[in-house]
Write a protein that holds these residues in place. Sequence first.
Motif, PDB file in Angstrom:
ATOM      1  N   PHE A   1       0.833  -1.192   0.000  1.00 49.41           N
ATOM      2  CA  PHE A   1       0.000   0.000   0.000  1.00 49.41           C
ATOM      3  C   PHE A   1       0.874   1.250   0.000  1.00 49.41           C
ATOM      4  N   LEU A   2       0.338   2.324  -0.588  1.00 51.43           N
ATOM      5  CA  LEU A   2       1.038   3.599  -0.664  1.00 51.43           C
ATOM      6  C   LEU A   2       0.379   4.569   0.314  1.00 51.43           C
ATOM      7  N   PRO A   3       0.994   4.853   1.445  1.00 48.89           N
ATOM      8  CA  PRO A   3       0.348   5.676   2.469  1.00 48.89           C
ATOM      9  C   PRO A   3       0.392   7.167   2.183  1.00 48.89           C
ATOM     10  N   PHE A   4       1.076   7.569   1.111  1.00 43.84           N
ATOM     11  CA  PHE A   4       1.290   9.006   0.882  1.00 43.84           C
ATOM     12  C   PHE A   4       0.441   9.571  -0.255  1.00 43.84           C
ATOM     13  N   LEU A   5      -0.486   8.788  -0.801  1.00 44.03           N
ATOM     14  CA  LEU A   5      -1.355   9.308  -1.854  1.00 44.03           C
ATOM     15  C   LEU A   5      -2.662   9.825  -1.263  1.00 44.03           C
ATOM     16  N   SER A   6      -3.660  10.055  -2.113  1.00 44.20           N
ATOM     17  CA  SER A   6      -4.864  10.784  -1.714  1.00 44.20           C
ATOM     18  C   SER A   6      -5.714  10.071  -0.666  1.00 44.20           C
TER      19      SER A   6
ATOM     20  N   LEU B   1      -2.814   0.755  -3.937  1.00 43.16           N
ATOM     21  CA  LEU B   1      -2.013  -0.453  -3.795  1.00 43.16           C
ATOM     22  C   LEU B   1      -1.171  -0.660  -5.042  1.00 43.16           C
ATOM     23  N   VAL B   2       0.105  -0.998  -4.863  1.00 42.40           N
ATOM     24  CA  VAL B   2       0.959  -1.338  -5.995  1.00 42.40           C
ATOM     25  C   VAL B   2       1.249  -2.837  -5.948  1.00 42.40           C
ATOM     26  N   SER B   3       1.186  -3.467  -7.110  1.00 42.93           N
ATOM     27  CA  SER B   3       1.469  -4.894  -7.201  1.00 42.93           C
ATOM     28  C   SER B   3       2.535  -5.130  -8.256  1.00 42.93           C
ATOM     29  N   GLY B   4       3.235  -6.238  -8.118  1.00 41.37           N
ATOM     30  CA  GLY B   4       4.226  -6.654  -9.103  1.00 41.37           C
ATOM     31  C   GLY B   4       4.097  -8.143  -9.340  1.00 41.37           C
ATOM     32  N   GLY B   5       4.419  -8.574 -10.558  1.00 41.75           N
ATOM     33  CA  GLY B   5       4.242  -9.980 -10.876  1.00 41.75           C
ATOM     34  C   GLY B   5       5.376 -10.564 -11.685  1.00 41.75           C
ATOM     35  N   ASN B   6       5.337 -11.882 -11.828  1.00 44.52           N
ATOM     36  CA  ASN B   6       6.330 -12.576 -12.636  1.00 44.52           C
ATOM     37  C   ASN B   6       6.168 -12.304 -14.119  1.00 44.52           C
ATOM     38  N   ASP B   7       5.070 -11.650 -14.498  1.00 36.56           N
ATOM     39  CA  ASP B   7       4.879 -11.231 -15.887  1.00 36.56           C
ATOM     40  C   ASP B   7       5.612  -9.930 -16.193  1.00 36.56           C
ATOM     41  N   GLY B   8       6.368  -9.404 -15.214  1.00 32.77           N
ATOM     42  CA  GLY B   8       7.112  -8.170 -15.414  1.00 32.77           C
ATOM     43  C   GLY B   8       6.272  -6.921 -15.344  1.00 32.77           C
TER      44      GLY B   8
ATOM     45  N   LEU C   1      10.364  -9.476 -11.573  1.00 33.81           N
ATOM     46  CA  LEU C   1      10.529  -8.587 -10.428  1.00 33.81           C
ATOM     47  C   LEU C   1      10.919  -9.368  -9.179  1.00 33.81           C
ATOM     48  N   ASN C   2      11.871  -8.832  -8.431  1.00 30.43           N
ATOM     49  CA  ASN C   2      12.203  -9.378  -7.119  1.00 30.43           C
ATOM     50  C   ASN C   2      11.525  -8.614  -5.999  1.00 30.43           C
ATOM     51  N   TRP C   3      11.374  -7.304  -6.178  1.00 29.96           N
ATOM     52  CA  TRP C   3      10.814  -6.471  -5.107  1.00 29.96           C
ATOM     53  C   TRP C   3      10.239  -5.203  -5.713  1.00 29.96           C
ATOM     54  N   VAL C   4       9.188  -4.690  -5.070  1.00 31.39           N
ATOM     55  CA  VAL C   4       8.593  -3.401  -5.430  1.00 31.39           C
ATOM     56  C   VAL C   4       8.453  -2.594  -4.147  1.00 31.39           C
ATOM     57  N   CYS C   5       8.864  -1.331  -4.169  1.00 28.42           N
ATOM     58  CA  CYS C   5       8.852  -0.501  -2.963  1.00 28.42           C
ATOM     59  C   CYS C   5       8.301   0.881  -3.285  1.00 28.42           C
ATOM     60  N   PRO C   6       7.160   1.278  -2.713  1.00 28.64           N
ATOM     61  CA  PRO C   6       6.685   2.654  -2.872  1.00 28.64           C
ATOM     62  C   PRO C   6       7.464   3.594  -1.964  1.00 28.64           C
TER      63      PRO C   6
END
Length: 401
Positions: A264-269, A274-281, A370-375
């Motif tokens: 989750f992104l706590p700094f938006l409106s 929510l940001v997601s990442g997958g093995n599909d790139g 993707l290995n990791w996603v960070c907002p």
Amino acid sequence: MVIVSHSCSSSDSMATAWSGGHSAAVLCVQAAGGGEGLLASGAERGEVAVWSQDGTPVARLRLPGDEDVTCTAFCPAAPGLLYASHGEAVSVLDPRSLKEPVESLSGVGEEEINTLSFNGTGTMMATGDDSGAVRIVEVQTGKVVRTLRRHTNIVSSVAFRPQRPQSLVSAGLDMQVLLWNLQKTRPVWAVDLQEEAGPVESEGRSQLFNPALAHCVGVSACGDVMACAAEDGRLHLMRVGAGSRLVHRGAIKAHSQGASQAHFLPFLSHPYWLVSGGNDGVVALWDLSAQGLPPQDESGHGSRRRTRGKGKARARHPQPTAPPAGAEGEVRDSGAQEAVCEGVCEGVCEPPEPALKTGPALRFTHTQKLNWVCPALLQGRPSILVADGSASVCVYALPAL
């Protein structure tokens, strides 16, 4: 929906590659928080790097043993300390002077540690490892004060609920998501991701159904909504009501291959981005309020703390009577009632009016798995950091939303 096809080495103005911090594949990224906070990344062969917000490497270190650094985390109570898991240990580091660990915590993992999380007060740290155990470490002493055993396979992700320092959610490759009260030895409730939970919204092409191995769990800033990224390509959504009851389950078909990241992104409106990442790139940004999620508490039991906005919403959407005992969503916690939304989120956590369900608000097509996603907020600008199989960190600057 905005779709961007991207390679970090391209001239795409929305993306920047941070390099010079690693020589091996980056496995994880974490932000310290705050407009001027540092960022830390971990990589294969024990590499740790600390970055400034403009992408300049501040310091780098190779930890003893050359074991992969699987997770990095800053302690909220001591943002000047960085924790890095590698093998069965956790090293405590000074992020501005990565000469050697300040302290090494042993006995905090039975097998390789995959995940770290601090509670909001910074007094407790949770670890999850390949043995299936979740361990609670007292930060001041570095000692394990509780071991939670219920998962039957690797624990891939743990996350404390914001504003609730005794409440923790864990997810594992046994396809289970568990909510814990640290004062108890058994989970408050368990969700089996193999069980279908309501309609699934599809995004992207169809796929064969993979087992719903749970890879990553995130919790909204208000602590009432959880999202779990699973190997079936779905984001499994859970809403927690008063008394830690599970009041809703649902899922979004988010990726054409396994979903590996959900944050989750706590700094938006509002707290439900929510940001997601997958093995599909693919990296996708979701507005859960536009998905009609999280829904109202369908059990008819609400928080004792209600803002004026909540009263209006309930007036427009009368709730049905409580379902009979044992009905879906009626898992109960015998502990005291807790407010669904309180503190800094009060007045903004009530979900907006339900809208037509849509796809992601924004989607990036990355070129590698993707290995990791960070907002993170980088110099005041909302951004998404991506770690993949390369030695660089890719940064996407988000447009105005």
